[in-house]
Design a protein around this motif. Structure first.
Motif, mmCIF file in Angstrom:
data_model
loop_
_atom_site.group_PDB
_atom_site.id
_atom_site.type_symbol
_atom_site.label_atom_id
_atom_site.label_comp_id
_atom_site.label_asym_id
_atom_site.label_seq_id
_atom_site.Cartn_x
_atom_site.Cartn_y
_atom_site.Cartn_z
ATOM 1 N N PHE A 123 0.867 -1.185 0.000
ATOM 2 C CA PHE A 123 0.000 0.000 0.000
ATOM 3 C C PHE A 123 0.902 1.233 0.000
ATOM 4 C CE2 PHE A 123 -2.598 2.978 2.686
ATOM 5 C CZ PHE A 123 -3.814 2.938 2.015
ATOM 6 N N PHE A 232 -8.775 9.808 -1.823
ATOM 7 C CA PHE A 232 -8.554 10.125 -0.399
ATOM 8 C C PHE A 232 -9.560 9.357 0.465
ATOM 9 C CE2 PHE A 232 -9.145 12.400 3.544
ATOM 10 C CZ PHE A 232 -7.866 12.768 3.919
ATOM 11 N N LEU A 239 -8.307 2.393 5.710
ATOM 12 C CA LEU A 239 -7.725 2.405 7.059
ATOM 13 C C LEU A 239 -8.769 2.045 8.120
ATOM 14 C CD1 LEU A 239 -5.412 5.513 6.551
ATOM 15 C CD2 LEU A 239 -4.676 3.133 6.771
ATOM 16 N N ARG A 311 -20.474 1.650 9.979
ATOM 17 C CA ARG A 311 -19.311 2.542 9.967
ATOM 18 C C ARG A 311 -18.557 2.390 11.291
ATOM 19 N NH1 ARG A 311 -18.081 8.282 10.456
ATOM 20 N NH2 ARG A 311 -16.786 8.862 8.681
HETATM 21 N N1 COS Z 1 -14.398 7.327 5.599
HETATM 22 C C1 COS Z 1 -14.896 7.979 4.536
HETATM 23 N N2 COS Z 1 -14.633 9.292 4.275
HETATM 24 C C2 COS Z 1 -13.833 9.939 5.145
HETATM 25 C C3 COS Z 1 -13.278 9.316 6.270
HETATM 26 C C4 COS Z 1 -13.598 7.956 6.491
HETATM 27 N N3 COS Z 1 -13.112 7.304 7.549
HETATM 28 N N4 COS Z 1 -12.512 10.211 6.928
HETATM 29 C C5 COS Z 1 -12.586 11.374 6.252
HETATM 30 N N5 COS Z 1 -13.389 11.198 5.174
HETATM 31 C C6 COS Z 1 -13.749 12.207 4.195
HETATM 32 C C7 COS Z 1 -14.351 13.438 4.872
HETATM 33 O O1 COS Z 1 -15.741 13.269 5.066
HETATM 34 C C8 COS Z 1 -14.044 14.529 3.870
HETATM 35 O O2 COS Z 1 -14.982 14.425 2.821
HETATM 36 P P1 COS Z 1 -15.408 15.689 1.880
HETATM 37 O O3 COS Z 1 -14.384 15.776 0.806
HETATM 38 O O4 COS Z 1 -16.744 15.285 1.345
HETATM 39 O O5 COS Z 1 -15.428 16.912 2.745
HETATM 40 C C9 COS Z 1 -12.687 14.109 3.336
HETATM 41 O O6 COS Z 1 -12.573 12.693 3.551
HETATM 42 C C10 COS Z 1 -11.521 14.812 3.992
HETATM 43 O O7 COS Z 1 -11.553 14.534 5.359
HETATM 44 P P2 COS Z 1 -10.792 15.420 6.431
HETATM 45 O O8 COS Z 1 -11.201 16.827 6.254
HETATM 46 O O9 COS Z 1 -10.991 14.798 7.760
HETATM 47 O O10 COS Z 1 -9.260 15.279 5.934
HETATM 48 P P3 COS Z 1 -7.913 15.777 6.578
HETATM 49 O O11 COS Z 1 -7.011 16.234 5.488
HETATM 50 O O12 COS Z 1 -8.170 16.714 7.713
HETATM 51 O O13 COS Z 1 -7.227 14.418 7.117
HETATM 52 C C11 COS Z 1 -6.768 12.655 8.630
HETATM 53 C C12 COS Z 1 -7.806 13.587 8.018
HETATM 54 C C13 COS Z 1 -5.647 13.379 9.347
HETATM 55 C C14 COS Z 1 -7.535 11.812 9.629
HETATM 56 C C15 COS Z 1 -6.180 11.753 7.534
HETATM 57 O O14 COS Z 1 -5.348 12.469 6.649
HETATM 58 C C16 COS Z 1 -5.381 10.563 8.092
HETATM 59 O O15 COS Z 1 -5.959 9.543 8.467
HETATM 60 N N6 COS Z 1 -4.055 10.687 8.154
HETATM 61 C C17 COS Z 1 -3.224 9.577 8.578
HETATM 62 C C18 COS Z 1 -2.827 8.784 7.401
HETATM 63 C C19 COS Z 1 -2.269 7.471 7.781
HETATM 64 O O16 COS Z 1 -2.841 6.709 8.534
HETATM 65 N N7 COS Z 1 -1.103 7.165 7.205
HETATM 66 C C20 COS Z 1 -0.494 5.899 7.373
HETATM 67 C C21 COS Z 1 -0.357 5.296 6.023
HETATM 68 S S1 COS Z 1 -0.570 3.586 5.984
HETATM 69 S S2 COS Z 1 1.028 2.886 6.880
#
Ligand code: COS
Length: 395
Positions: A123, A232, A239, A311
């Protein structure tokens, strides 16, 4: 009614995974950690006995197990060695986006590759300058005719050097932030895919962590997963599905450390009695036991919600955060129970402490889990939202 009883099938798979961890993983785990040995032999055996690709449905050659059963396997493998366990389980992370959004043709081809032979997939989300902040990624995918051309570098890619294909996230619209990211399946043998660097790590040393770069890599448009610019959400949904498994792996590490600490506390004599007789040690053991139990319960809840089609974003982050932090705390305490011996490589617990650290980092740091939890708690409307799947790509 809440029933924590496992089915006979789940118990049988748990037993199989435990036996595998005990007989095939544990005897090699400390040597493989010391020498950072790639566990190819163990991967082949795990494939043979059916412990890999638990999540892939039967129609693509997998066992199609539910998420809870997958977590039972992950806990046992984590108990055996979480470095080797991570190598065995990483196909789940790479293939989740394919399962959620891939076309039938892509699913058959790429998931079939994993179930026909002991092959691996990775991934590719994280980049040198885009870790927690996914939407700041710089990798691009530009559409040219019936292909996309991908350029960029991904880092900390588990199994990256050994993968047959990658799920790669790239910007298809550079100006659209998180709404400009798309996901693709990229075969390893595509021209321009380069494994740049294998990392030398603190813990989980038997697992492979690599930097992969993509130089004008042309992939057919049909390799796009779901809709363009919906990558995204696909990553977030992935995740949500995989964090319970990481939590289960962390429970396995914590349980292993707890068991070693209990055993040692009963043997080690100080002040004329086994140290287990001293209340200072008893309280540490009690806290370790509670953390293992509570982390497992959260993990099972996060997995069960998925199995019910609900969810699980909030609970997956609760589970990942709590299990990872608990694994860290429990392994640090296990070293403490061992005293000076805990610091010596001849004894088992320092490896567990090193291995536990990554649980607080990969698949979202403990701070990112808190951020997700805070958002879910402070914006409760989102908790009620149904799980949104991007539309599957047409074949
Ligand atoms: N399921 C579906 N949609 C989701 C979601 C989920 N769990 N979480 C967020 N979304 C959607 C939001 O609803 C939003 O949708 P819209 O475009 O309609 O507004 C969009 O995604 C963006 O969400 P958000 O504003 O929360 O995004 P951010 O840029 O603030 O990021 C975090 C959120 C920090 C939580 C995210 O970037 C993250 O999980 N980062 C960590 C990444 C990670 O785990 N990396 C490890 C890689 S694998 S080793």
């Amino acid at each position: 009614m809440v029933d924590f009883t496992l089915t006979d099938e789940q118990k049988e798979i748990q037993r199989l995974a435990h036996e595998f961890a005990e007989k095939e993983i544990r005897p090699k785990a400390w040597d493989y950690d010391r020498d950072a040995t790639w566990p190819q032999d163990i991967i082949e055996k795990a494939f043979e006995v059916g412990l890999m690709n638990s999540h892939i449905p039967e129609e693509y050659g997998g066992p199609g197990l539910d998420y809870l059963t997958g977590c039972l396997i992950e806990e046992e493998l984590g108990w055996g060695c979480s470095g080797i366990g991570t190598s065995l389980m990483c196909n789940g992370l790479a293939s989740a986006p394919v399962l959620i959004a891939g076309s039938e043709e892509i699913k058959k081809h790429y998931l079939g590759m994993l179930t026909e032979e002991p092959k691996l997939a990775s991934f590719c989300l994280t980049e040198p300058d885009a870790g927690s902040d996914v939407s700041s990624m710089r990798t691009t995918a530009v559409k040219k005719g019936d292909h996309y051309v991908i350029n960029g570098t991904k880092c900390f890619i588990t199994n990256g050097s050994h993968a047959s294909w990658y799920t790669v996230y790239a910007k298809t619209d550079k100006d659209a932030g998180h709404r400009g990211i798309s996901a693709f399946v990229v075969p390893r043998d595509a021209d321009g895919v380069v494994v740049d660097k294998k990392e030398d790590k603190l813990g989980q040393r038997a697992s492979d962590t690599a930097m992969i770069s993509f130089h004008d890599v042309a992939v057919p448009a049909k390799n796009l997963l779901g809709e363009e610019n919906k990558g995204f959400k696909l990553a977030m949904m992935t995740l949500d599905r995989t964090r319970p498994g990481v939590a289960a792996m962390a429970v396995g590490i914590a349980r292993a450390a707890f068991e070693f600490a209990v055993e040692y506390a009963k043997e080690r004599i100080q002040f004329g009695v086994p140290i287990a007789m001293h209340q200072a040690i008893q309280f540490m053991i009690a806290d370790m036991a509670t953390k293992v139990e509570a982390a497992r319960l959260l993990t099972w809840k996060a997995a069960s919600l998925l199995d019910q089609g609900k969810r699980n974003t909030l609970v997956a982050s609760h589970a990942k955060r709590f299990a990872a932090d608990s694994a860290m705390e429990v392994t640090v305490d296990a070293v403490q129970v061992y005293g000076g011996y805990g610091f010596i490589k001849e004894y088992p617990v320092e490896k567990l402490m090193r291995d536990a650290k990554i649980m607080q980092l990969y698949e979202g740091t403990s701070q990112i889990q808190r951020l997700v939890i805070a958002r879910e708690v402070l914006m409760p409307r989102r908790i009620e939202e149904p799980q949104r799947e991007p539309a599957a790509a047409s074949a």
